[in-house]
Design a protein around this motif. Sequence first.
Motif, mmCIF file in Angstrom:
data_model
loop_
_atom_site.group_PDB
_atom_site.id
_atom_site.type_symbol
_atom_site.label_atom_id
_atom_site.label_comp_id
_atom_site.label_asym_id
_atom_site.label_seq_id
_atom_site.Cartn_x
_atom_site.Cartn_y
_atom_site.Cartn_z
ATOM 1 N N ARG A 1 -64.497 116.539 59.676
ATOM 2 C CA ARG A 1 -63.511 117.392 59.018
ATOM 3 C C ARG A 1 -63.335 117.018 57.544
ATOM 4 O O ARG A 1 -63.083 117.899 56.706
ATOM 5 N N LEU A 2 -63.450 115.757 57.219
ATOM 6 C CA LEU A 2 -63.352 115.357 55.819
ATOM 7 C C LEU A 2 -64.511 115.969 55.027
ATOM 8 O O LEU A 2 -64.308 116.518 53.930
ATOM 9 N N ALA A 3 -65.703 115.912 55.586
ATOM 10 C CA ALA A 3 -66.861 116.501 54.906
ATOM 11 C C ALA A 3 -66.676 118.017 54.767
ATOM 12 O O ALA A 3 -67.009 118.605 53.725
ATOM 13 N N GLN A 4 -66.127 118.654 55.806
ATOM 14 C CA GLN A 4 -65.888 120.100 55.754
ATOM 15 C C GLN A 4 -64.871 120.448 54.678
ATOM 16 O O GLN A 4 -65.047 121.407 53.912
ATOM 17 N N ALA A 5 -63.803 119.652 54.599
ATOM 18 C CA ALA A 5 -62.760 119.917 53.609
ATOM 19 C C ALA A 5 -63.285 119.715 52.194
ATOM 20 O O ALA A 5 -62.900 120.436 51.265
ATOM 21 N N ILE A 6 -64.168 118.733 52.005
ATOM 22 C CA ILE A 6 -64.754 118.496 50.680
ATOM 23 C C ILE A 6 -65.601 119.695 50.266
ATOM 24 O O ILE A 6 -65.530 120.160 49.123
ATOM 25 N N ARG A 7 -66.407 120.208 51.206
ATOM 26 C CA ARG A 7 -67.227 121.386 50.885
ATOM 27 C C ARG A 7 -66.360 122.598 50.564
ATOM 28 O O ARG A 7 -66.628 123.345 49.614
ATOM 29 N N THR A 8 -65.317 122.803 51.364
ATOM 30 C CA THR A 8 -64.445 123.958 51.160
ATOM 31 C C THR A 8 -63.744 123.881 49.808
ATOM 32 O O THR A 8 -63.583 124.894 49.112
ATOM 33 N N ARG B 1 -54.855 123.120 63.155
ATOM 34 C CA ARG B 1 -54.510 123.898 61.970
ATOM 35 C C ARG B 1 -54.745 123.054 60.727
ATOM 36 O O ARG B 1 -54.133 121.991 60.575
ATOM 37 N N PRO B 2 -55.631 123.469 59.813
ATOM 38 C CA PRO B 2 -55.926 122.651 58.638
ATOM 39 C C PRO B 2 -54.834 122.677 57.574
ATOM 40 O O PRO B 2 -54.821 121.821 56.687
ATOM 41 N N GLU B 3 -53.921 123.648 57.632
ATOM 42 C CA GLU B 3 -52.933 123.765 56.569
ATOM 43 C C GLU B 3 -52.021 122.537 56.523
ATOM 44 O O GLU B 3 -51.749 121.895 57.538
ATOM 45 N N SER B 4 -51.534 122.254 55.326
ATOM 46 C CA SER B 4 -50.543 121.193 55.175
ATOM 47 C C SER B 4 -49.236 121.634 55.792
ATOM 48 O O SER B 4 -49.026 122.820 56.081
ATOM 49 N N ALA B 5 -48.321 120.711 55.998
ATOM 50 C CA ALA B 5 -47.033 121.039 56.598
ATOM 51 C C ALA B 5 -46.281 122.072 55.765
ATOM 52 O O ALA B 5 -45.664 123.001 56.297
ATOM 53 N N ALA B 6 -46.349 121.914 54.425
ATOM 54 C CA ALA B 6 -45.654 122.870 53.556
ATOM 55 C C ALA B 6 -46.262 124.264 53.681
ATOM 56 O O ALA B 6 -45.551 125.268 53.747
ATOM 57 N N ASP B 7 -47.608 124.317 53.742
ATOM 58 C CA ASP B 7 -48.265 125.618 53.879
ATOM 59 C C ASP B 7 -47.990 126.246 55.234
ATOM 60 O O ASP B 7 -47.814 127.461 55.350
ATOM 61 N N LEU B 8 -47.966 125.414 56.274
ATOM 62 C CA LEU B 8 -47.660 125.935 57.607
ATOM 63 C C LEU B 8 -46.275 126.574 57.632
ATOM 64 O O LEU B 8 -46.072 127.650 58.193
ATOM 65 N N MET B 9 -45.309 125.893 57.005
ATOM 66 C CA MET B 9 -43.951 126.442 56.971
ATOM 67 C C MET B 9 -43.911 127.730 56.175
ATOM 68 O O MET B 9 -43.288 128.717 56.578
ATOM 69 N N SER B 10 -44.621 127.747 55.030
ATOM 70 C CA SER B 10 -44.633 128.940 54.196
ATOM 71 C C SER B 10 -45.277 130.110 54.922
ATOM 72 O O SER B 10 -44.801 131.246 54.843
ATOM 73 N N ASN B 11 -46.371 129.856 55.655
ATOM 74 C CA ASN B 11 -47.076 130.928 56.347
ATOM 75 C C ASN B 11 -46.374 131.371 57.611
ATOM 76 O O ASN B 11 -46.578 132.488 58.084
ATOM 77 N N SER B 12 -45.565 130.496 58.206
ATOM 78 C CA SER B 12 -44.960 130.809 59.500
ATOM 79 C C SER B 12 -43.677 131.614 59.369
ATOM 80 O O SER B 12 -43.231 132.220 60.338
ATOM 81 N N GLY C 1 -64.859 122.416 47.213
ATOM 82 C CA GLY C 1 -65.829 122.451 46.114
ATOM 83 C C GLY C 1 -65.699 121.265 45.183
ATOM 84 O O GLY C 1 -65.872 121.394 43.965
ATOM 85 N N ILE C 2 -65.407 120.104 45.736
ATOM 86 C CA ILE C 2 -65.192 118.903 44.943
ATOM 87 C C ILE C 2 -66.260 117.880 45.305
ATOM 88 O O ILE C 2 -66.750 117.843 46.442
ATOM 89 N N SER C 3 -66.654 117.055 44.355
ATOM 90 C CA SER C 3 -67.654 116.021 44.631
ATOM 91 C C SER C 3 -66.981 114.799 45.231
ATOM 92 O O SER C 3 -65.772 114.595 45.089
ATOM 93 N N GLN C 4 -67.789 113.958 45.888
ATOM 94 C CA GLN C 4 -67.234 112.725 46.447
ATOM 95 C C GLN C 4 -66.697 111.816 45.346
ATOM 96 O O GLN C 4 -65.664 111.167 45.506
ATOM 97 N N SER C 5 -67.398 111.802 44.222
ATOM 98 C CA SER C 5 -66.942 110.962 43.109
ATOM 99 C C SER C 5 -65.584 111.430 42.591
ATOM 100 O O SER C 5 -64.689 110.611 42.332
ATOM 101 N N ALA C 6 -65.432 112.752 42.463
ATOM 102 C CA ALA C 6 -64.155 113.283 41.975
ATOM 103 C C ALA C 6 -63.037 113.024 42.969
ATOM 104 O O ALA C 6 -61.910 112.671 42.587
ATOM 105 N N LEU C 7 -63.342 113.158 44.255
ATOM 106 C CA LEU C 7 -62.320 112.895 45.267
ATOM 107 C C LEU C 7 -61.922 111.426 45.260
ATOM 108 O O LEU C 7 -60.726 111.101 45.318
ATOM 109 N N ALA C 8 -62.911 110.547 45.171
ATOM 110 C CA ALA C 8 -62.605 109.108 45.126
ATOM 111 C C ALA C 8 -61.709 108.784 43.936
ATOM 112 O O ALA C 8 -60.748 108.016 44.045
ATOM 113 N N ARG C 9 -62.020 109.392 42.794
ATOM 114 C CA ARG C 9 -61.205 109.159 41.597
ATOM 115 C C ARG C 9 -59.774 109.684 41.797
ATOM 116 O O ARG C 9 -58.806 109.008 41.441
#
Length: 286
Positions: free
Chosen positions: A17-24, A80-91, A26-34
């Motif tokens: 899921r981490l690899a999937q989220a990185i692809r979605t 559900r991949p959404e964050s808690a804030a997004d889940l509340m906003s969408n629900s 559109g961020i590089s591993q280096s940028a995420l690490a930073r």
Amino acid sequence: MPETDNKSARAQTFRTRLAQAIRTAGISQSALARDIGVDRSTLSQALSDQGARLPGAHVVGACAQVLGVSSDWLLGISDRPESAADLMSNSVSMSQAPRAFVDDQLFVWHQEARGYKIRHVPAALPDMLKTDDMLAWEYGPHLRRTAQQAINASRDRLDLMLDATSEYEIALPLYELECFVRGAGYYRGLPAPVRLAQCDHMIRLTRQLYPRLRLYQFDARRLYSAPITIFGPLIAVLYTGGHYMAFRDRARIDIFTQDFDTLLREASHTARDFPDLLNEMRALIR
């Protein structure tokens, strides 16, 4: 051994899921690490390690925040991949509610719920069961909405109910029927011939459409409900007068459904009795 297998499965889910989220994202591993404040090697190890080890909670949380997903989803606790804030906003959402029953969004909700049971506590008598004369009297005085619009919308709802595979359960407080047949309260000034025709119309429809359409009466001195429509397991919509409050999360829908079912369990009369009850009350019209 089972505990080790469970940890390994969770670790594998995290990596996938981490690899999937990185692809979605559109961020590089280096940028995420930073962005999360760790060495690139630490992140690479988290993605490539085949064991049962998970990174620390601060790394998981930071990844979730940067990638816009929830930690529970990364760890396989939630689907559900959404964050808690997004889940509340969408629900929970709000939309304006017109005075008459002509809101396109409401019709979309009815269509979306085709095949499901629809539970409804109306603000007055159910609009889709009203005669044209009743709708003209009720909605004629309101600005920006013509009586004909209300009539057309009511026919659309009734046609949908006749054509669909949905079941409709409607709960009405007893005082609503009493006020209606006596021409009191909200119905003051409604001519007796209109009330008589409305009674006959509802008697005919509730006999014709039973058991797909079931009306119950509850004692509002013992139980109370705000106007609400529950569209199966999909959405619950509260009517506040000027707006609809729509809830899509299953937990709230289940709570509203349980409250509605309580109204039915405590009903003073069953749906099968409704046409005969209304026929008796018809004698009160003067």
